[in-house]
Design an enzyme around this catalytic site. Sequence first.
Site, short mmCIF file in Angstrom:
data_model
loop_
_atom_site.label_atom_id
_atom_site.label_comp_id
_atom_site.label_asym_id
_atom_site.label_seq_id
_atom_site.Cartn_x
_atom_site.Cartn_y
_atom_site.Cartn_z
N CYS A 2 0.85 -1.09 -0.02
CA CYS A 2 -0.33 0.09 0.26
C CYS A 2 1.14 1.58 0.52
O CYS A 2 1.72 1.43 0.24
CB CYS A 2 -1.02 -0.12 1.24
SG CYS A 2 -1.84 -1.25 1.58
N ARG A 27 5.26 -0.26 -6.59
CA ARG A 27 5.12 -1.18 -5.03
C ARG A 27 3.91 -1.70 -6.14
O ARG A 27 4.00 -3.34 -4.76
CB ARG A 27 4.88 0.17 -3.71
CG ARG A 27 6.16 0.82 -3.66
CD ARG A 27 5.71 1.42 -2.62
NE ARG A 27 4.92 0.14 -1.64
CZ ARG A 27 5.36 0.64 -0.24
NH1 ARG A 27 7.23 1.57 -0.41
NH2 ARG A 27 5.63 0.62 0.50
N TRP A 73 -3.15 -2.37 -1.19
CA TRP A 73 -2.36 -4.20 -2.30
C TRP A 73 -2.52 -4.81 -0.84
O TRP A 73 -3.14 -4.87 0.53
CB TRP A 73 -1.47 -4.28 -1.96
CG TRP A 73 -0.65 -5.54 -2.84
CD1 TRP A 73 -0.48 -5.06 -3.89
CD2 TRP A 73 -0.66 -6.78 -2.49
NE1 TRP A 73 -0.56 -6.95 -4.65
CE2 TRP A 73 -0.06 -7.75 -3.16
CE3 TRP A 73 -0.60 -6.92 -1.56
CZ2 TRP A 73 -0.22 -8.67 -2.99
CZ3 TRP A 73 0.15 -8.83 -1.11
CH2 TRP A 73 0.28 -9.00 -1.50
N ASN A 99 -1.39 2.16 6.38
CA ASN A 99 -0.55 0.85 5.51
C ASN A 99 0.09 0.17 7.01
O ASN A 99 -0.06 0.73 7.50
CB ASN A 99 0.81 1.60 4.98
CG ASN A 99 0.64 1.86 3.50
OD1 ASN A 99 -0.46 2.45 3.34
ND2 ASN A 99 2.13 2.28 3.21
N GLY A 100 -0.52 -1.20 7.01
CA GLY A 100 0.17 -1.63 8.22
C GLY A 100 -1.28 -3.12 8.18
O GLY A 100 -1.89 -3.38 6.95
N GLU A 480 15.38 -25.24 -5.12
CA GLU A 480 15.37 -24.00 -4.60
C GLU A 480 17.05 -23.33 -5.15
O GLU A 480 16.48 -22.23 -5.99
CB GLU A 480 14.80 -23.20 -3.67
CG GLU A 480 14.22 -22.05 -3.35
CD GLU A 480 13.43 -21.42 -5.15
OE1 GLU A 480 12.76 -22.43 -5.12
OE2 GLU A 480 13.31 -19.97 -4.99
N LYS A 484 16.45 -21.03 -8.84
CA LYS A 484 17.75 -19.88 -8.45
C LYS A 484 18.24 -18.81 -10.02
O LYS A 484 18.46 -18.29 -10.62
CB LYS A 484 17.60 -18.52 -7.37
CG LYS A 484 16.44 -18.61 -5.95
CD LYS A 484 15.88 -17.79 -6.68
CE LYS A 484 14.58 -18.05 -7.81
NZ LYS A 484 12.75 -18.68 -6.94
N GLU A 487 17.35 -19.80 -13.35
CA GLU A 487 16.46 -19.08 -13.79
C GLU A 487 17.45 -17.86 -14.15
O GLU A 487 16.89 -16.80 -15.99
CB GLU A 487 15.22 -18.24 -12.67
CG GLU A 487 14.25 -19.76 -12.45
CD GLU A 487 13.48 -18.90 -11.70
OE1 GLU A 487 11.87 -18.39 -11.54
OE2 GLU A 487 13.89 -18.35 -10.32
N HIS A 503 24.87 -42.22 -7.04
CA HIS A 503 23.99 -43.41 -7.89
C HIS A 503 23.79 -42.84 -9.42
O HIS A 503 23.37 -42.82 -10.21
CB HIS A 503 22.97 -43.24 -7.33
CG HIS A 503 22.38 -44.26 -5.74
ND1 HIS A 503 23.12 -45.49 -6.13
CD2 HIS A 503 22.55 -43.44 -5.08
CE1 HIS A 503 23.41 -45.34 -4.86
NE2 HIS A 503 22.46 -44.57 -3.65
N LYS A 602 5.43 -13.50 -14.98
CA LYS A 602 5.81 -13.49 -13.73
C LYS A 602 4.58 -14.80 -13.17
O LYS A 602 4.13 -14.77 -12.30
CB LYS A 602 5.39 -11.83 -12.85
CG LYS A 602 5.39 -11.65 -11.36
CD LYS A 602 6.90 -12.44 -10.70
CE LYS A 602 6.41 -12.28 -9.42
NZ LYS A 602 7.71 -13.61 -8.67
C1 F6R Z 1 10.72 -19.42 -9.71
C2 F6R Z 1 8.94 -18.86 -9.69
C3 F6R Z 1 8.16 -19.88 -10.84
C4 F6R Z 1 6.80 -19.81 -9.92
C5 F6R Z 1 5.44 -20.35 -10.79
C6 F6R Z 1 4.42 -20.89 -10.05
O1 F6R Z 1 11.52 -18.05 -9.41
O2 F6R Z 1 8.76 -17.77 -10.02
O3 F6R Z 1 9.23 -21.33 -10.79
O4 F6R Z 1 7.39 -20.04 -8.63
O5 F6R Z 1 5.83 -20.25 -11.82
O6 F6R Z 1 4.07 -19.70 -9.70
P1 F6R Z 1 3.00 -19.17 -8.53
O7 F6R Z 1 3.62 -19.13 -7.32
O8 F6R Z 1 2.71 -17.85 -8.25
O9 F6R Z 1 1.99 -20.12 -8.82
#
Ligand code: F6R
Length: 607
Positions: A2, A27, A73, A99-100, A480, A484, A487, A503, A602
């Site tokens: 927010c 934001r 938000w 906000n908060g 993970e 990262k 990606e 293995h 995203k």
């Molecule tokens: C990795 C990443 C993607 C998402 C995946 C699921 O950094 O961003 O692997 O994690 O596309 O997305 P959500 O969590 O939005 O369902």
Amino acid sequence: MCGIVGYIGSKEAKDILIEGLKRLEYRGYDSAGIAMVIKDLEIKKSVGKIKNLQEKCCNWESKSSTGIAHTRWATHGAPTENNAHPHTSCDGKIALVHNGIIENYSALRSQLIKKGHQFKSETDTEVLVHLIEDYFTGDLKEAVIKALASVEGTYGIAVVSSECPDKIVAARNGSPLVLGVGKGENFIASDVAAILSYTDKVIYLDDKEVAEITINGITTCDIESNPTKKEISKIDWDLEAIEKGGFDHFMLKEIHDQPQALRNGLAGRIDVKTGTIHLGGLNFGVKELKNIDRIVIAACGTSWHAGLLAEFLFENLVAIPTEVEYASEFRYRNPVVNDKTLLIVISQSGETADTLAALREAKGKGAKTLGIINVVGSTIAREVDGGMYIHAGPEIGVASTKAFSAQVSALLMLALHFGRMRNLSIPKTIEISEALLKIPDQIETILKQSEEIKKIALKYAKFRDFLYLGRNISYPVALEGALKLKEISYIHAEGYPSAEMKHGPIALIDPDFPSVFVVPKDSLYEKVLSNMEEIKARSGKMIAVATEGDKEIAKIADDTIYVPKTHDLLTPLLTVIPLQLFSYHVAVARETDVDKPRNLAKSVTVE
Ligand code: F6R
């Protein structure tokens, strides 16, 4: 998250407020609103983009040089006009933006309803404006101070009243608020970006401080009305830098957001004294838990990794068989799901097509469903039977960072809650809860090592392949870490359980194929050390993420990054942080587009 903007002066407030809101767009938000002090208060709100609000304001005939505005938000209540700020008192004479999170809003709301107040929204915020109305006898600042005395939680607020048109009152506790000092005009903002084009002179409000802002000046006091002395600071950043909070990329900002994101998600949910977890929107109690014989978790990408961690948590703390599925595979497998299955879907965006399809598939077969979601009011959030919002705030960088840790923290609270409904003891719940509440501070200490981690990243940025290894609860962290790196730096990286390496993958190891070991000092520590020896014997380079005080590890690994000690089940919340920073610094060294890596979106709303 927010955003707040406020203006008092002699110019047209509406234009300044709308421009300020636009500066805060980065934001993330889902609705916006504005209150102008004319003769009475006039409010306009809209869902979606600021331009929708701007269009509504075009036809606004009245002019005013005092007003407050907000981008919301959603946290409590869907993104609708009713839930958008400003919120107003019953008599329409006071308006407030916030906000908060007000943690005790539910108790306050019941008390205020008993007194005859009428609520128009589902938000936690609205209690504030009714409380202020309750105390208002002509002095707005005094009423705000009295109202805040009953409030638990975090707030940055700006309040106006048609009864006191010559002032805005602002206050903060845990949610940033800055006051801009101009000539014959003054400003309020949750983020300097909103007002920097008008003034570079600001006063930072401290926690539990209240300010009265007029056209001629700003006075401040503490929450007990004792005057406070403030210094005026000069901002020397440019606008773009400020939007990213001074960080070079949103991803780095979001990595650094994690302590606060976790604090927001934990706020009001854990009662350490009694070992009780309060989860509002779950709609899933003891009766429902007794009725299920297994949990299935479906998610994609990083959220799937959070699901793999949850499998350990549920099996350890709840003792219910738990399986984790790629949502995209689950939907086409004709899975054995019935009314004795609980399906948990995890999604940052709440819009991922595969996860949504898995949810619909399981619901169609009679499963109960819960969602662990970041974006309030998203499709998945609306379709699950109940769930938890993770309150991580908007994630803008494509690579998920703060959503992952907030998901794991939420899943841990869920596991503790279910555990308490079954056989988990109060002392064990308290022990884990206490450790969880320390995690945000511990993450802060890891973030301070960013420059050290950068040096390590620079040493390794030239390699083309990496193996990420961990055992037990550190295995999903290894996955993970590998995700990262691939990606954002486009380096090939694979995650494996460390014992599985012998293995097959060990065939890859040579001096040009480094490994990253996630090796906290837990029950399998010694076994992972043996795996590290196997790599060393083949001249493989190794980076280790280990527990502070572990001297042994530094003798085997080429480079070691330390994280603080925590409960064994919580180590992923700490060990993942250096891996995020490592990937970030490698990607920057390789000059890739960190926030918008190639080929990725995203929110993946296609199959
Ligand atoms: C990795 C990443 C993607 C998402 C995946 C699921 O950094 O961003 O692997 O994690 O596309 O997305 P959500 O969590 O939005 O369902």
